[in-house]
Write a protein that holds these residues in place. Structure first.
Motif, PDB file in Angstrom:
ATOM      1  N   ASP A  18       0.869  -1.185   0.000  1.00 40.10           N
ATOM      2  CA  ASP A  18       0.000   0.000   0.000  1.00 40.10           C
ATOM      3  C   ASP A  18       0.899   1.227   0.000  1.00 40.10           C
ATOM      4  N   ASP A  19       0.547   2.208  -0.823  1.00 43.05           N
ATOM      5  CA  ASP A  19       1.406   3.387  -0.914  1.00 43.05           C
ATOM      6  C   ASP A  19       1.117   4.414   0.170  1.00 43.05           C
ATOM      7  N   GLU A  20       0.148   4.144   1.017  1.00 42.84           N
ATOM      8  CA  GLU A  20      -0.139   5.036   2.145  1.00 42.84           C
ATOM      9  C   GLU A  20       0.385   4.387   3.416  1.00 42.84           C
ATOM     10  N   TYR A  73       5.747  -0.251  -0.204  1.00 43.36           N
ATOM     11  CA  TYR A  73       4.954   0.940  -0.504  1.00 43.36           C
ATOM     12  C   TYR A  73       4.825   1.205  -2.005  1.00 43.36           C
ATOM     13  N   SER A  74       5.390   0.309  -2.800  1.00 41.13           N
ATOM     14  CA  SER A  74       5.263   0.478  -4.251  1.00 41.13           C
ATOM     15  C   SER A  74       5.307  -0.897  -4.906  1.00 41.13           C
ATOM     16  N   LEU A 101      -1.910   2.209  -6.597  1.00 39.49           N
ATOM     17  CA  LEU A 101      -0.583   2.363  -5.998  1.00 39.49           C
ATOM     18  C   LEU A 101       0.147   3.589  -6.518  1.00 39.49           C
ATOM     19  N   GLY A 102      -0.595   4.583  -6.966  1.00 39.84           N
ATOM     20  CA  GLY A 102       0.056   5.797  -7.459  1.00 39.84           C
ATOM     21  C   GLY A 102       0.620   5.568  -8.850  1.00 39.84           C
TER      22      GLY A 102
END
Length: 422
Positions: A18-20, A73-74, A101-102
């Motif tokens: 998770d990117d948060e 995170y990615s 994921l951005g």
């Protein structure tokens, strides 16, 4: 409680992507809660394990889940961790993947690549309904992975995360144990097959030795008798010896066909049974004389059987040898035959002690013998194979039915038409 495979330590490794940071850390808090009196701050990029001891049973309701959570995170960081886990032979059992994921690939594309790297891994997509549809997710991860993923919609609850983690880590481990059991089963099957092949080769070797031994006795017997005869008698003895040798070659061909094709099909023709019985007596002349055996024959002169002559001769030779062993000196053997409908019945009876009733069902089994070291346990087994497999007939054994001592073997050999139908 069901015990785990003692050779397999259960895998509770979970990857969270998770990117948060706050959301990623919440997974860790749910799956690996710190004791209330010992809260320690952790780096968001480190993995953490639950404090429970490693479970040693597969009882789902009572077991402890010692989750080991790793956070990425990615998508690229997640792939790096998956690759490293494979390199370390310490794979992730499952993962929670945020769909968005951005920049770069999203969670669905990431899982598709993760399944390529680690096909056994399970995945749970955490998504809002407007991120990607279920149909779209399925098309990306592939139809073959339909059983390896599930989804949770945002916002999720603690119990939902725990439920998914428990379900999929348990499924991963049970699947791995099943695979290990199947591999062990395949090894056992291979060993059993190798043992079966070895046993079959040994059985064929014993069969060849047994039948050749019978034929060689007849050849030697003829040779011994011929030595005491004039030139004409010696020539006749040599002719009989050559004929017996030809029978031996045919017997060898029969065993060769059995080992190469698994088939015992032989060439059959119609011939007079009385002539064959007389031929067997002549072939066994020496052995019959030495034993003092008397053979009484009641076979109609016009009785024709459709069979393989060499094979049927094998049967009669085996049965007469058995009768000699059972009867001792001055014994008697009765060979009778009759035709009922389309079936020929041939009975060979001796007047020995018979067979204990409890052994009658075993007497035709390979390697079973009542003669101790003097027997091979192959004679009647070979007779049964010749009659029932080669000739589609039936062989029965019993003690004398008239209340006297003795043992009798009856062959039922169907006519040509019945054998062709069978």
């Amino acid at each position: 409680m069901t015990k785990h495979n003692a050779k397999h330590k259960w895998n509770y490794r979970i990857l969270v992507v998770d990117d948060e940071k706050a959301i990623a850390d919440s997974y860790v808090e749910i799956l690996c809660p710190e004791p209330a009196d010992n809260v320690v701050a952790m780096s968001s990029r480190s993995s953490r394990s639950a404090p429970q001891p490693q479970a040693t049973t597969a009882d789902y309701n009572s077991m402890d889940f010692n989750f080991q959570v790793d956070v990425a995170y990615s998508a690229q960081e997640a792939l790096d961790k998956i690759n490293q886990s494979i390199k370390d032979n310490d794979p992730f059992a499952m993962g929670f993947f945020d769909v968005k994921l951005g920049a770069g690939m999203d969670g669905v594309e990431l899982v598709s690549k993760a399944f390529e790297l680690c096909p056994d891994m399970f995945a749970v997509f955490v998504t809002a309904y407007n991120d990607r549809s279920i149909e779209n997710i399925q098309s990306v991860v592939g139809e073959g992975n339909v059983d390896h993923w599930d989804y949770l919609s945002k916002p999720f609850s603690h119990s939902e995360i725990l439920q998914k983690a428990r379900n999929f880590t348990t499924l991963w481990n049970l699947t791995r144990e099943q695979s290990e059991h199947e591999e062990q089963l395949q090894i056992m099957r291979k060993k059993m097959m190798e043992n079966e092949i070895a046993s079959s080769i040994a059985a064929v070797a014993r069969g060849v030795g047994h039948e050749f031994g019978n034929i060689l006795m007849q050849i030697i017997g003829k040779a011994e008798l011929g030595l005491n005869k004039d030139e004409q008698g010696l020539r006749e003895a040599m002719d009989k010896g050559l004929d017996a040798s030809q029978r031996a070659i045919e017997i060898l061909d029969r065993f060769k066909d059995l080992t190469e094709t698994g088939s015992t099909s032989v060439e059959k023709q119609s011939f007079g049974l009385q002539e064959l019985v007389l031929g067997v007596q002549e072939l066994m002349e020496h052995q019959i004389k030495v034993s003092g055996l008397e053979i009484q024959m009641s076979v109609p002169k016009d009785l024709q059987v459709f069979a393989n002559q060499t094979s049927l001769m094998q049967v009669l030779v085996n049965l007469i040898i058995n009768a000699i062993h059972a009867s001792g000196s001055d014994g008697k053997v009765e060979i009778t035959a009759e035709k009922k409908g389309n079936v020929n019945y041939v009975t060979v009876r001796d007047h020995g002690p018979g067979v204990p009733p409890e052994l009658l069902e075993k007497i035709t089994q390979p390697l079973f013998t009542t003669k101790g070291d003097q027997g091979t346990g192959l004679g009647l087994a070979i007779c049964k194979e010749i009659v029932e497999i080669e000739h589609k007939g039936r062989l029965t054994v019993d003690n004398a039915s008239d209340g006297s001592t003795g043992f009798m073997v009856t062959m039922e050999i169907p006519d040509k038409e019945l054998q062709e139908v069978a």
